[in-house]
Design a protein around this motif. Structure first.
Motif, mmCIF file in Angstrom:
data_model
loop_
_atom_site.group_PDB
_atom_site.id
_atom_site.type_symbol
_atom_site.label_atom_id
_atom_site.label_comp_id
_atom_site.label_asym_id
_atom_site.label_seq_id
_atom_site.Cartn_x
_atom_site.Cartn_y
_atom_site.Cartn_z
ATOM 1 N N GLY A 110 1.823 -9.427 -2.017
ATOM 2 C CA GLY A 110 1.211 -8.232 -2.575
ATOM 3 C C GLY A 110 1.792 -6.939 -2.051
ATOM 4 O O GLY A 110 1.546 -5.865 -2.628
ATOM 5 N N ASP A 111 2.555 -6.993 -0.951
ATOM 6 C CA ASP A 111 3.240 -5.794 -0.472
ATOM 7 C C ASP A 111 4.302 -5.377 -1.473
ATOM 8 O O ASP A 111 4.777 -6.175 -2.296
ATOM 9 N N ARG A 112 4.712 -4.099 -1.379
ATOM 10 C CA ARG A 112 5.631 -3.546 -2.373
ATOM 11 C C ARG A 112 6.865 -2.952 -1.688
ATOM 12 O O ARG A 112 6.779 -2.383 -0.589
ATOM 13 N N ILE A 113 7.996 -3.097 -2.373
ATOM 14 C CA ILE A 113 9.259 -2.467 -1.976
ATOM 15 C C ILE A 113 9.695 -1.588 -3.130
ATOM 16 O O ILE A 113 9.646 -2.003 -4.300
ATOM 17 N N LEU A 114 10.123 -0.380 -2.819
ATOM 18 C CA LEU A 114 10.488 0.595 -3.843
ATOM 19 C C LEU A 114 11.969 0.922 -3.748
ATOM 20 O O LEU A 114 12.452 1.345 -2.691
ATOM 21 N N LEU A 154 9.602 9.199 -7.700
ATOM 22 C CA LEU A 154 9.664 8.220 -6.614
ATOM 23 C C LEU A 154 8.520 8.433 -5.629
ATOM 24 O O LEU A 154 7.833 7.479 -5.231
ATOM 25 N N ILE A 155 8.316 9.670 -5.231
ATOM 26 C CA ILE A 155 7.265 9.961 -4.258
ATOM 27 C C ILE A 155 5.898 9.580 -4.813
ATOM 28 O O ILE A 155 5.047 9.038 -4.087
ATOM 29 N N ALA A 156 5.685 9.814 -6.106
ATOM 30 C CA ALA A 156 4.414 9.457 -6.728
ATOM 31 C C ALA A 156 4.195 7.943 -6.754
ATOM 32 O O ALA A 156 3.047 7.481 -6.819
ATOM 33 N N MET A 157 5.297 7.175 -6.694
ATOM 34 C CA MET A 157 5.202 5.715 -6.754
ATOM 35 C C MET A 157 4.945 5.084 -5.387
ATOM 36 O O MET A 157 4.662 3.895 -5.299
ATOM 37 N N ILE A 158 5.053 5.847 -4.310
ATOM 38 C CA ILE A 158 4.810 5.304 -2.972
ATOM 39 C C ILE A 158 3.303 5.182 -2.779
ATOM 40 O O ILE A 158 2.583 6.182 -2.791
ATOM 41 N N GLY A 159 2.846 3.965 -2.623
ATOM 42 C CA GLY A 159 1.414 3.723 -2.497
ATOM 43 C C GLY A 159 1.045 3.068 -1.186
ATOM 44 O O GLY A 159 1.901 2.818 -0.332
ATOM 45 N N PRO A 160 -0.228 2.742 -1.022
ATOM 46 C CA PRO A 160 -0.699 2.166 0.247
ATOM 47 C C PRO A 160 -0.133 0.792 0.553
ATOM 48 O O PRO A 160 -0.124 0.375 1.718
ATOM 49 N N ARG A 161 0.346 0.067 -0.459
ATOM 50 C CA ARG A 161 0.951 -1.243 -0.205
ATOM 51 C C ARG A 161 2.471 -1.182 -0.160
ATOM 52 O O ARG A 161 3.126 -2.211 0.028
ATOM 53 N N THR A 162 3.040 0.015 -0.335
ATOM 54 C CA THR A 162 4.496 0.158 -0.215
ATOM 55 C C THR A 162 4.877 0.035 1.257
ATOM 56 O O THR A 162 4.405 0.794 2.103
ATOM 57 N N ARG A 163 5.708 -0.921 1.554
ATOM 58 C CA ARG A 163 6.125 -1.141 2.937
ATOM 59 C C ARG A 163 7.516 -0.583 3.218
ATOM 60 O O ARG A 163 7.836 -0.254 4.354
ATOM 61 N N LEU A 164 8.344 -0.498 2.176
ATOM 62 C CA LEU A 164 9.723 -0.035 2.356
ATOM 63 C C LEU A 164 10.176 0.699 1.106
ATOM 64 O O LEU A 164 9.939 0.240 -0.018
ATOM 65 N N VAL A 165 10.832 1.835 1.324
ATOM 66 C CA VAL A 165 11.576 2.534 0.282
ATOM 67 C C VAL A 165 13.050 2.381 0.641
ATOM 68 O O VAL A 165 13.441 2.625 1.784
#
Length: 405
Positions: A110-114, A154-165
């Motif tokens: 469920g974690d996210r990478i952007l 991009l900044i708007a897509m960074i959420g609480p489950r985003t672990r890495l950009v």
């Protein structure tokens, strides 16, 4: 078009690979090597050769000193706080895979990478593999009409489950430059880390890890006029300390028994086996060479070449230019009705070398609406005469294929 070199002196003669009347415009793929780098590699494999970190004899000790001095030189070149933050790898691709497979093991389903639409395959595929392995989500930020990362999106897509950009500092196709400090601040505000692919930035601009604010930074030596097979992974010391080993073997251990092993501190923890000794020595020589000229001077020189190229090709109606006007050392283009491979072949007949294809960025080609592009990329050794030869070659291509000029 004027043909006088923009540098105070031409550096072309420093590069034996450019002997003859060859206009080499593929530096974004790999840079030619100055003689001083070739000489350093030859000495490392010849009169100076010995292993490192193991031998008690004098030559091994001397080579160990030279190898670790190369690490220190790279750390200073990057503006790193300590040489212990510098891990030698085969290249940026290996560096990103190391991060994915070591640091990435802590991620949970469920974690996210952007990432972004303009990434090289090396900054896409490792995350796809990790996402499949760990049941993660891979998000992709868009680019703007002129080929930059859409940083607001991009900044708007960074959420609480985003672990890495994970972003390219400079696009290898479009030459667009990311605002790394801005993106780093946004990522950190959400508790995410930032990885930067610096392959196209390291040869063109001054680096400062503190000012950039990134958590990981990777680049490849062969793009900085150094040898192939050597690259750099920089990470903050606290992050490296928290990461488990990626590969097991010699040099990365403290103790080994049949029951268990304990591991060396970074960076040795991530450098299993005999390192690329000559590669590190050659990379240090490349850093010396670049710094002897000055990155600010190099950046200004290449900016003038990009501007001249875009001006010359922009006069041809059939040529479509990609990326922003202020791209860093790279100009990608297409000609209506002509495949980029045909452009490259015809230019090669005139002694002009460019790259033609998808540049290991197939998803970006889909965003641009083309199967491939032609790409001219510049280095220390290029001047306005190379731009003139490129423009003349493109005019010949348009005549051969009947494209409207």
């Amino acid at each position: 078009m004027a043909t006088a070199p923009l540098m105070p002196r031409s550096h072309r003669d420093d590069f034996p690979g450019l002997a003859g009347n060859w206009a080499y415009l593929d530096t974004a793929a790999t840079a030619q090597k100055p003689q001083m780098v070739i000489d350093a590699i030859a000495r490392a494999y010849g009169t100076d050769y010995a292993t490192v970190h193991r031998g008690v004899y004098a030559r091994s000790a001397d080579m160990t000193v030279a190898f670790e001095a190369a690490r220190e030189k790279v750390a200073r070149f990057m503006g790193a706080a300590s040489p212990n933050e510098v891990v030698f790898v085969r290249g940026a691709t290996e560096g990103i895979n190391l991060i994915a497979q070591s640091w990435g093991e802590r991620l949970e389903a469920g974690d996210r990478i952007l990432i972004t639409q303009l990434e090289h395959h090396s900054n896409i595929v490792p995350w796809q593999l990790l996402a499949a392995h760990k049941n993660l989500h891979l998000d992709v930020a868009p680019i703007t009409a002129d080929g930059r990362i859409d940083e607001a999106a991009l900044i708007a897509m960074i959420g609480p489950r985003t672990r890495l950009v994970s972003i390219a500092h400079v696009s290898n196709v479009l030459g667009s430059v990311a605002d790394v400090p801005r993106i780093a601040a946004a990522a950190h505000a959400q508790g995410a880390l930032l990885l930067v692919d610096g392959c196209q930035a390291a040869p063109h601009m001054t680096l400062d890890m503190t000012a950039l604010g990134a958590d990981f930074y990777v680049w490849s030596g062969h793009k900085l006029y150094g040898p192939t097979g050597i690259g750099v992974l920089w990470a903050r010391a606290d992050i490296l300390e928290s990461m488990p080993p990626w590969q097991g073997g010699g040099a990365m251990i403290e103790t080994v028994t049949y029951e268990r092993s304990t591991f060396a501190p970074p960076p040795q923890r991530f450098e299993a086996g005999t390192p690329h000794i000559a590669g590190a020595i050659g990379l240090a020589a490349a850093v010396d060479y670049v710094e002897s000229i000055g990155l600010d001077h190099i950046q200004a020189h290449e900016a003038e070449l990009v501007a001249a190229t875009r001006a010359a090709l922009g006069q041809l109606n059939s040529v479509r230019l990609f990326g922003p006007d202020d791209s860093a050392g790279i100009v990608s283009f297409a000609i209506d009705g002509v495949h980029p491979h045909d452009i490259g072949t015809i230019l090669d007949e005139a002694g002009v070398a460019i790259r033609a294809g998808h540049h290991c960025a197939q998803p970006l080609m889909g965003v641009l609406g083309v199967p491939a592009t032609a790409r001219a990329s510049f280095g220390i050794y290029n001047d306005l005469s190379d731009v003139a030869r490129l423009a003349a070659g493109i005019e010949r291509v348009t005549r051969i294929f009947g494209a409207q000029e």
